[in-house]
Design a protein around this motif. Structure first.
Motif, short mmCIF file in Angstrom:
data_model
loop_
_atom_site.label_atom_id
_atom_site.label_comp_id
_atom_site.label_asym_id
_atom_site.label_seq_id
_atom_site.Cartn_x
_atom_site.Cartn_y
_atom_site.Cartn_z
N LEU A 217 -5.51 -15.34 -4.37
CA LEU A 217 -5.79 -14.12 -5.12
C LEU A 217 -6.12 -12.99 -4.15
CD1 LEU A 217 -8.18 -15.32 -7.99
CD2 LEU A 217 -5.74 -14.81 -8.18
N CYS A 218 -5.75 -11.78 -4.52
CA CYS A 218 -6.13 -10.61 -3.74
C CYS A 218 -6.61 -9.52 -4.69
CB CYS A 218 -4.96 -10.10 -2.91
SG CYS A 218 -5.39 -8.67 -1.88
N TYR A 219 -7.79 -8.98 -4.40
CA TYR A 219 -8.35 -7.88 -5.18
C TYR A 219 -8.71 -6.72 -4.28
CZ TYR A 219 -8.59 -9.92 -9.84
OH TYR A 219 -8.26 -10.42 -11.08
N ARG A 220 -8.56 -5.53 -4.80
CA ARG A 220 -8.87 -4.30 -4.09
C ARG A 220 -10.18 -3.71 -4.59
NH1 ARG A 220 -4.89 0.54 -5.40
NH2 ARG A 220 -6.38 0.86 -7.09
N CYS A 221 -10.88 -3.04 -3.68
CA CYS A 221 -12.15 -2.40 -4.03
C CYS A 221 -12.01 -0.89 -4.15
CB CYS A 221 -13.22 -2.70 -2.97
SG CYS A 221 -13.72 -4.42 -2.88
N ARG A 222 -12.91 -0.30 -4.90
CA ARG A 222 -13.11 1.15 -4.91
C ARG A 222 -14.40 1.42 -4.15
NH1 ARG A 222 -13.42 1.65 -9.88
NH2 ARG A 222 -15.64 1.84 -10.19
N LEU A 223 -14.35 2.34 -3.18
CA LEU A 223 -15.50 2.56 -2.32
C LEU A 223 -15.99 4.00 -2.38
CD1 LEU A 223 -13.18 0.71 -0.57
CD2 LEU A 223 -15.20 0.41 0.85
N SER A 224 -17.30 4.15 -2.27
CA SER A 224 -17.94 5.45 -2.11
C SER A 224 -19.18 5.23 -1.26
CB SER A 224 -18.31 6.05 -3.46
OG SER A 224 -19.47 5.42 -3.99
N PRO A 225 -19.80 6.30 -0.75
CA PRO A 225 -21.02 6.13 0.04
C PRO A 225 -22.21 5.58 -0.74
CG PRO A 225 -19.97 8.21 0.57
CD PRO A 225 -19.28 7.68 -0.66
N SER A 226 -22.06 5.44 -2.04
CA SER A 226 -23.16 4.91 -2.85
C SER A 226 -22.86 3.58 -3.50
CB SER A 226 -23.55 5.91 -3.95
OG SER A 226 -22.44 6.16 -4.81
N GLU A 227 -21.57 3.16 -3.53
CA GLU A 227 -21.22 1.96 -4.28
C GLU A 227 -19.87 1.40 -3.85
OE1 GLU A 227 -21.06 0.72 -9.04
OE2 GLU A 227 -20.86 2.82 -8.42
N ILE A 228 -19.73 0.07 -3.94
CA ILE A 228 -18.45 -0.62 -3.78
C ILE A 228 -18.22 -1.46 -5.02
CG2 ILE A 228 -17.05 -2.16 -2.36
CD1 ILE A 228 -18.88 -1.64 -0.03
N THR A 229 -17.02 -1.33 -5.61
CA THR A 229 -16.71 -2.05 -6.85
C THR A 229 -15.35 -2.72 -6.74
OG1 THR A 229 -17.94 -0.39 -8.12
CG2 THR A 229 -16.50 -1.86 -9.35
N VAL A 230 -15.26 -3.98 -7.16
CA VAL A 230 -13.97 -4.66 -7.25
C VAL A 230 -13.22 -4.10 -8.45
CG1 VAL A 230 -12.83 -6.88 -7.58
CG2 VAL A 230 -14.90 -6.74 -6.17
N GLU A 231 -11.99 -3.62 -8.23
CA GLU A 231 -11.34 -2.88 -9.32
C GLU A 231 -9.95 -3.34 -9.72
OE1 GLU A 231 -10.43 1.19 -8.68
OE2 GLU A 231 -9.33 0.87 -6.80
N LYS A 232 -9.16 -3.96 -8.83
CA LYS A 232 -7.76 -4.20 -9.18
C LYS A 232 -7.17 -5.37 -8.43
CE LYS A 232 -3.23 -1.87 -9.09
NZ LYS A 232 -2.50 -0.63 -8.70
N ARG A 233 -6.42 -6.20 -9.14
CA ARG A 233 -5.70 -7.30 -8.47
C ARG A 233 -4.42 -6.75 -7.84
NH1 ARG A 233 -3.71 -13.24 -10.85
NH2 ARG A 233 -2.64 -13.85 -8.93
N LEU A 234 -4.15 -7.23 -6.61
CA LEU A 234 -2.94 -6.80 -5.90
C LEU A 234 -1.95 -7.95 -5.78
CD1 LEU A 234 -4.42 -4.77 -2.88
CD2 LEU A 234 -3.75 -3.93 -5.14
N GLU A 235 -0.68 -7.59 -5.71
CA GLU A 235 0.37 -8.57 -5.51
C GLU A 235 0.33 -9.08 -4.07
OE1 GLU A 235 5.28 -8.85 -5.58
OE2 GLU A 235 4.24 -7.06 -6.34
N ILE A 236 0.54 -10.38 -3.89
CA ILE A 236 0.60 -10.98 -2.56
C ILE A 236 2.06 -11.18 -2.20
CG2 ILE A 236 0.02 -12.98 -1.15
CD1 ILE A 236 -2.48 -13.35 -2.82
N GLN A 237 2.47 -10.57 -1.07
CA GLN A 237 3.83 -10.73 -0.57
C GLN A 237 3.91 -12.01 0.28
OE1 GLN A 237 6.41 -8.56 -1.38
NE2 GLN A 237 4.90 -7.64 -2.75
N ILE A 238 4.66 -12.97 -0.13
CA ILE A 238 4.77 -14.24 0.60
C ILE A 238 6.13 -14.34 1.29
CG2 ILE A 238 4.76 -16.75 0.38
CD1 ILE A 238 2.86 -16.46 -1.95
#
Length: 238
Positions: A217-238
């Motif tokens: 599984l791969c997930y992307r985060c949303r980042l700011s200087p006050s918070e990090i949040t897991v937000e979206k699954r990404l496709e894995i290129q194999i």
């Protein structure tokens, strides 16, 4: 995950001895911060880059500041990149508990840093699901990006990472579920791939583990200087 206090901006002077970085703060004072990352941090150590630091008030710490993020631009505008490899375990744990990773939902118990395999600890152990077996979850921090939109792992050779994949495969052989979660701490990623040119042995271990039934599984985060949040699954290129 919210930071206890908003991160402190600065300008990177240099990263050195792997675990240290000199940073000039807004008031012109240059301080030494800890750099919690064992990798090469390829493309993320350019002097003059904007960085963000957390600060501890613990009297026992040698360095009060910890390097958390850097601003990187691959031609599509600046984006924050999380370089603290100690954050992903907590971020994935929080995301599971909040239902943000549906593939890992439905378990009644979550434990962290549980001993398993050959002298290893699994990052997250899930149990109490529909079946009698456990779910072993290993988490890796991803921050490398050489081509716009494509996150990659690893950024340097990692024998330890290959070992973790083999041990996950052994859990599948024992009848359990095993999941490798690549957590991308940068919001400009749209897909993920294994950097086979950087570590061919890890790429081979990845392919073997996937063929053995280890889920990737791969997930992307949303980042700011006050918070990090897991937000979206990404496709894995194999």
């Amino acid at each position: 995950m919210k930071f206890a206090h908003p991160l402190i901006p600065g300008i990177l002077v240099q990263r050195y001895k792997r675990f240290l970085a000199d940073v000039t703060l807004a008031d012109g004072v240059t301080i030494t911060a800890s750099c919690p990352n064992t990798g090469s941090m390829l493309g993320l150590t350019t002097p003059g880059s904007r960085v963000w630091l957390s600060e501890s008030d613990s009297p026992t710490r040698k360095y009060r500041h910890t390097w958390e993020m850097i601003e990187a631009d691959l031609g599509q505008g600046p984006h924050l990149v999380g370089i603290n490899s100690g954050r992903p375990n907590g971020l994935v744990t929080e995301a599971i508990q909040q239902g943000l990773i549906p593939e890992l939902a439905g378990y009644g118990s979550l434990r962290r840093e549980v001993k398993y395999g050959v002298n290893s600890r699994i990052d997250v152990l899930l149990s109490g699901g529909k079946g009698p077996h456990n779910c072993y979850v290993e988490v890796k921090n991803v921050h490398l990006m050489r081509n716009a939109g494509e996150a990659e792992f690893p950024d340097s050779k990692t024998d330890r990472g290959a070992k973790h994949l083999r041990e996950l495969a052994s859990m599948v052989e024992e009848g359990h579920r095993a999941v490798m979660v690549f957590l991308v701490q940068r919001s400009d990623a749209e897909q993920f791939s294994v950097a086979a040119d950087i570590d061919p042995a890890y790429a081979a271990a990845f392919q073997t583990a996937a063929a053995s039934g280890v889920e990737m599984l791969c997930y992307r985060c949303r980042l700011s200087p006050s918070e990090i949040t897991v937000e979206k699954r990404l496709e894995i290129q194999i």
